[in-house]
Scaffold this active site. Structure first.
Site, PDB file in Angstrom:
ATOM      1  N   GLU A  17       3.546   4.344 -10.805  1.00 18.94           N
ATOM      2  CA  GLU A  17       3.277   3.212  -9.927  1.00 18.94           C
ATOM      3  C   GLU A  17       1.552   2.968 -10.175  1.00 18.94           C
ATOM      4  OE1 GLU A  17       5.684   2.268  -6.393  1.00 18.94           O
ATOM      5  OE2 GLU A  17       4.156   3.215  -5.301  1.00 18.94           O
ATOM      6  N   TYR A  68       0.822  -1.260  -0.206  1.00 15.65           N
ATOM      7  CA  TYR A  68      -0.038  -0.052   0.045  1.00 15.65           C
ATOM      8  C   TYR A  68       0.887   1.293  -0.062  1.00 15.65           C
ATOM      9  CZ  TYR A  68      -3.748  -3.228   0.870  1.00 15.65           C
ATOM     10  OH  TYR A  68      -4.516  -4.458   0.496  1.00 15.65           O
ATOM     11  N   SER A  69       0.622   2.188  -0.989  1.00 13.14           N
ATOM     12  CA  SER A  69       1.345   3.637  -0.963  1.00 13.14           C
ATOM     13  C   SER A  69       1.079   4.386   0.374  1.00 13.14           C
ATOM     14  CB  SER A  69       0.850   4.279  -2.035  1.00 13.14           C
ATOM     15  OG  SER A  69       0.818   3.569  -3.256  1.00 13.14           O
ATOM     16  N   TYR A  84      -1.406  -0.101 -10.493  1.00 16.19           N
ATOM     17  CA  TYR A  84      -1.614  -1.609  -9.853  1.00 16.19           C
ATOM     18  C   TYR A  84      -2.939  -1.854 -10.200  1.00 16.19           C
ATOM     19  CZ  TYR A  84      -2.785   1.694  -6.048  1.00 16.19           C
ATOM     20  OH  TYR A  84      -3.528   2.959  -5.354  1.00 16.19           O
ATOM     21  N   CYS A 118      -0.032   7.682 -10.732  1.00 15.28           N
ATOM     22  CA  CYS A 118      -0.369   6.482  -9.588  1.00 15.28           C
ATOM     23  C   CYS A 118      -1.895   6.112  -9.530  1.00 15.28           C
ATOM     24  CB  CYS A 118       0.076   7.164  -8.115  1.00 15.28           C
ATOM     25  SG  CYS A 118       0.057   5.801  -7.075  1.00 15.28           S
TER      26      CYS A 118
HETATM   27  P1  FAD Z   1      -7.103 -10.261  -2.819  1.00 13.82           P
HETATM   28  O1  FAD Z   1      -8.050 -11.018  -1.890  1.00 13.82           O
HETATM   29  O2  FAD Z   1      -5.794 -10.319  -2.886  1.00 13.82           O
HETATM   30  O3  FAD Z   1      -7.674 -10.204  -4.248  1.00 13.82           O
HETATM   31  C1  FAD Z   1      -7.155  -9.848  -5.380  1.00 13.82           C
HETATM   32  C2  FAD Z   1      -7.401 -10.969  -6.651  1.00 13.82           C
HETATM   33  O4  FAD Z   1      -8.798 -10.812  -7.026  1.00 13.82           O
HETATM   34  C3  FAD Z   1      -6.639 -10.659  -7.859  1.00 13.82           C
HETATM   35  O5  FAD Z   1      -5.415 -11.039  -8.072  1.00 13.82           O
HETATM   36  C4  FAD Z   1      -7.372 -11.311  -8.966  1.00 13.82           C
HETATM   37  O6  FAD Z   1      -7.159 -12.610  -8.859  1.00 13.82           O
HETATM   38  C5  FAD Z   1      -8.982 -11.134  -8.403  1.00 13.82           C
HETATM   39  N1  FAD Z   1      -9.563 -10.145  -8.730  1.00 13.82           N
HETATM   40  C6  FAD Z   1      -9.622  -8.793  -8.631  1.00 13.82           C
HETATM   41  N2  FAD Z   1     -10.422  -8.249  -9.255  1.00 13.82           N
HETATM   42  C7  FAD Z   1     -11.132  -8.964  -9.886  1.00 13.82           C
HETATM   43  C8  FAD Z   1     -12.352  -8.896 -11.036  1.00 13.82           C
HETATM   44  N3  FAD Z   1     -12.600  -7.726 -11.133  1.00 13.82           N
HETATM   45  N4  FAD Z   1     -12.709  -9.946 -11.424  1.00 13.82           N
HETATM   46  C9  FAD Z   1     -12.037 -11.066 -11.204  1.00 13.82           C
HETATM   47  N5  FAD Z   1     -11.048 -11.236 -10.466  1.00 13.82           N
HETATM   48  C10 FAD Z   1     -10.804 -10.351  -9.720  1.00 13.82           C
HETATM   49  N6  FAD Z   1      -4.473  -0.507  -2.882  1.00 13.82           N
HETATM   50  C11 FAD Z   1      -5.018   0.360  -2.216  1.00 13.82           C
HETATM   51  O7  FAD Z   1      -6.323   0.495  -1.809  1.00 13.82           O
HETATM   52  N7  FAD Z   1      -4.318   1.461  -2.037  1.00 13.82           N
HETATM   53  C12 FAD Z   1      -3.185   1.867  -2.032  1.00 13.82           C
HETATM   54  O8  FAD Z   1      -2.539   2.962  -1.600  1.00 13.82           O
HETATM   55  C13 FAD Z   1      -2.579   0.951  -2.919  1.00 13.82           C
HETATM   56  N8  FAD Z   1      -1.280   0.879  -3.210  1.00 13.82           N
HETATM   57  C14 FAD Z   1      -0.474   0.006  -3.720  1.00 13.82           C
HETATM   58  C15 FAD Z   1       0.978   0.105  -4.157  1.00 13.82           C
HETATM   59  C16 FAD Z   1       1.627  -0.741  -4.836  1.00 13.82           C
HETATM   60  C17 FAD Z   1       3.072  -0.581  -5.393  1.00 13.82           C
HETATM   61  C18 FAD Z   1       0.959  -1.850  -5.216  1.00 13.82           C
HETATM   62  C19 FAD Z   1       1.767  -2.892  -5.939  1.00 13.82           C
HETATM   63  C20 FAD Z   1      -0.316  -2.240  -4.936  1.00 13.82           C
HETATM   64  C21 FAD Z   1      -1.228  -1.095  -4.275  1.00 13.82           C
HETATM   65  N9  FAD Z   1      -2.522  -1.366  -3.873  1.00 13.82           N
HETATM   66  C22 FAD Z   1      -3.260  -0.430  -3.105  1.00 13.82           C
HETATM   67  C23 FAD Z   1      -3.327  -2.787  -4.059  1.00 13.82           C
HETATM   68  C24 FAD Z   1      -3.078  -3.662  -3.106  1.00 13.82           C
HETATM   69  O9  FAD Z   1      -1.825  -4.052  -2.773  1.00 13.82           O
HETATM   70  C25 FAD Z   1      -3.900  -4.895  -3.121  1.00 13.82           C
HETATM   71  O10 FAD Z   1      -3.656  -5.552  -4.265  1.00 13.82           O
HETATM   72  C26 FAD Z   1      -5.362  -4.737  -3.203  1.00 13.82           C
HETATM   73  O11 FAD Z   1      -5.661  -4.032  -1.734  1.00 13.82           O
HETATM   74  C27 FAD Z   1      -6.094  -5.837  -3.299  1.00 13.82           C
HETATM   75  O12 FAD Z   1      -5.740  -6.855  -2.303  1.00 13.82           O
HETATM   76  P2  FAD Z   1      -6.680  -7.694  -1.447  1.00 13.82           P
HETATM   77  O13 FAD Z   1      -5.979  -8.607  -0.531  1.00 13.82           O
HETATM   78  O14 FAD Z   1      -8.000  -7.031  -0.785  1.00 13.82           O
HETATM   79  O15 FAD Z   1      -7.314  -8.686  -2.805  1.00 13.82           O
END
Ligand code: FAD
Length: 361
Positions: free
Chosen positions: A359, A141-142, A361, A319
């Site tokens: 950046e 998360y940023s 994602y 971003c």
């Molecule tokens: P998970 O439970 O891990 O689910 C994600 C998975 O769900 C995906 O891999 C995909 O397989 C599936 N999926 C997602 N959307 C769909 C769809 N529409 N249809 C079908 N399948 C789908 N997030 C923020 O909110 N704020 C930030 O500031 C932020 N900064 C980031 C900075 C960087 C450098 C990076 C790489 C990512 C950032 N993210 C940010 C994103 C964050 O890291 C997570 O990826 C996001 O919160 C989702 O994680 P989760 O565990 O909730 O989802």
């Protein structure tokens, strides 16, 4: 008309010219140091003059400034030994009528060695196990706060988190993301496993006279909140921002403008140094009558952005959603073409000079 202005006055002069109805058609370095602005008062678009290459001496200076990567903290806490912080604040950022859930979450870092810079990210390890029974992996998360934290005591870190919610493509069930749901629902006083910090791509140059163009969609605002708070809300002995910061922010609805009140307060207080442009897709129309996405706003200002990019003091940052990159490239390449320049080649050079930061994602 030609004007010769020192860098320190360039942004101010450009805004003055624009306010008076002039149009800046090119900016050229003068004697390798000061730029010359060529201005036309004609309202009809004119071709932009071929820009001179940035002199070696100026280029080198800019690269050194942007590469000032001294003492950048990274991986102070690794996934096998995260720091266990405590949530001290968690409040909603989307107003009534907005789409989805986005929360501003702050963690107490007391007792840790965790330090970070604006533009870096931290990792969060959600509790529990995945479908294979293994502990969940970290999510990045940023960081949305400055190095001093929201409480200005160097002991907190804040995030801006959107709860991932989508419909399973086959079962059609609503699925909620593991880590984002954990963070959006985390209660004050609860533990959180933190790793990092990581990231050197989105750092803010130390140059107080820089022009910083920030293009954000949704939670992509997080690093720019940190930049803007450092520039305008905090007082520092060694950093007094005097340049131009321009935020172009894409959201679906007005209710989704994250940190709206604070952003607009900065814009009102620092009209010469901060410019705020929204693209509100479901409420505003692009010139073709469709939804106004960030790339349409960038296209609208592409000539100006292109001109600003001619100065080695300008840094552009992007971003947010991965999908935003192509549209923005298309928008700026139009202005580059008018100048007889291939945007993809020019962009590579900007990246080499550490002036084009992405950046998504
Ligand atoms: P998970 O439970 O891990 O689910 C994600 C998975 O769900 C995906 O891999 C995909 O397989 C599936 N999926 C997602 N959307 C769909 C769809 N529409 N249809 C079908 N399948 C789908 N997030 C923020 O909110 N704020 C930030 O500031 C932020 N900064 C980031 C900075 C960087 C450098 C990076 C790489 C990512 C950032 N993210 C940010 C994103 C964050 O890291 C997570 O990826 C996001 O919160 C989702 O994680 P989760 O565990 O909730 O989802």
């Amino acid at each position: 008309m030609f004007f010769t202005v020192p860098y320190s006055r360039m942004n101010q002069e450009m805004r003055r010219i624009t306010r008076l109805g002039g149009r800046i058609v090119s900016i050229k370095p003068f004697n390798g140091i000061a730029p010359v602005a060529t201005v036309s008062s004609a309202s009809t678009p004119q071709p932009i003059a071929q820009s001179s290459p940035v002199p070696e001496q100026t280029k080198k200076k800019a690269m050194t400034q942007a590469k000032e990567k001294t003492d950048i903290p990274v991986n102070i806490y690794r996934p096998n030994q995260p720091f266990i912080g405590k949530c001290i604040e968690n409040y909603p950022l989307v107003d009534e009528g907005g789409i989805g859930i986005v929360q501003h979450v702050t963690f107490d870092l007391s007792g840790s060695d965790l330090r970070y810079l604006e533009g870096q990210s931290i990792g969060i390890i959600p509790p529990g196990t995945d479908a294979n029974g293994k502990p969940h992996k970290l999510r990045l998360y940023s960081i949305a706060s400055t190095r001093h934290g929201d409480k200005l005591d160097d002991k907190t870190v804040s995030l801006c988190v959107r709860q991932l919610e989508y419909q399973h493509p086959e079962t059609k069930e609503t699925v909620y993301g593991v880590c984002s749901t954990h963070l959006c629902n985390i209660g004050v006083g609860a533990d959180v496993a933190i790793t990092g910090p990581v990231g050197k791509e989105m750092l803010l140059p130390s140059d107080e006279d820089a022009t910083i163009i920030m293009m954000a969609t949704g939670t992509g605002i997080a690093p720019f909140r940190a930049f803007l708070w450092r520039m305008f809300k905090e007082q520092h002995e060694d950093y007094k921002f005097k340049g131009l910061a321009w935020l172009i922010f894409g959201v679906p609805k007005t209710a989704n403008i994250l940190y709206q009140e604070e952003l607009e307060k900065i814009a009102a207080e620092f009209p010469d140094n901060f410019r705020l442009t929204y693209a509100i897709s479901r409420e505003q129309q692009n010139p073709q009558g469709g939804r106004m996405y960030i790339q349409h706003r960038v296209a609208e200002h592409a000539d100006e952005i292109w001109n600003l990019l001619q100065s080695p003091k300008t840094h552009a940052y992007m971003c947010g959603l991965k999908g935003m990159e192509d549209g923005i490239d298309d928008a700026i390449s139009g202005a580059a073409n008018k100048n007889g320049t291939d945007w993809s080649v020019y962009q590579k050079q900007l990246k080499k000079e550490h002036r084009w930061h992405v950046e998504t994602y």
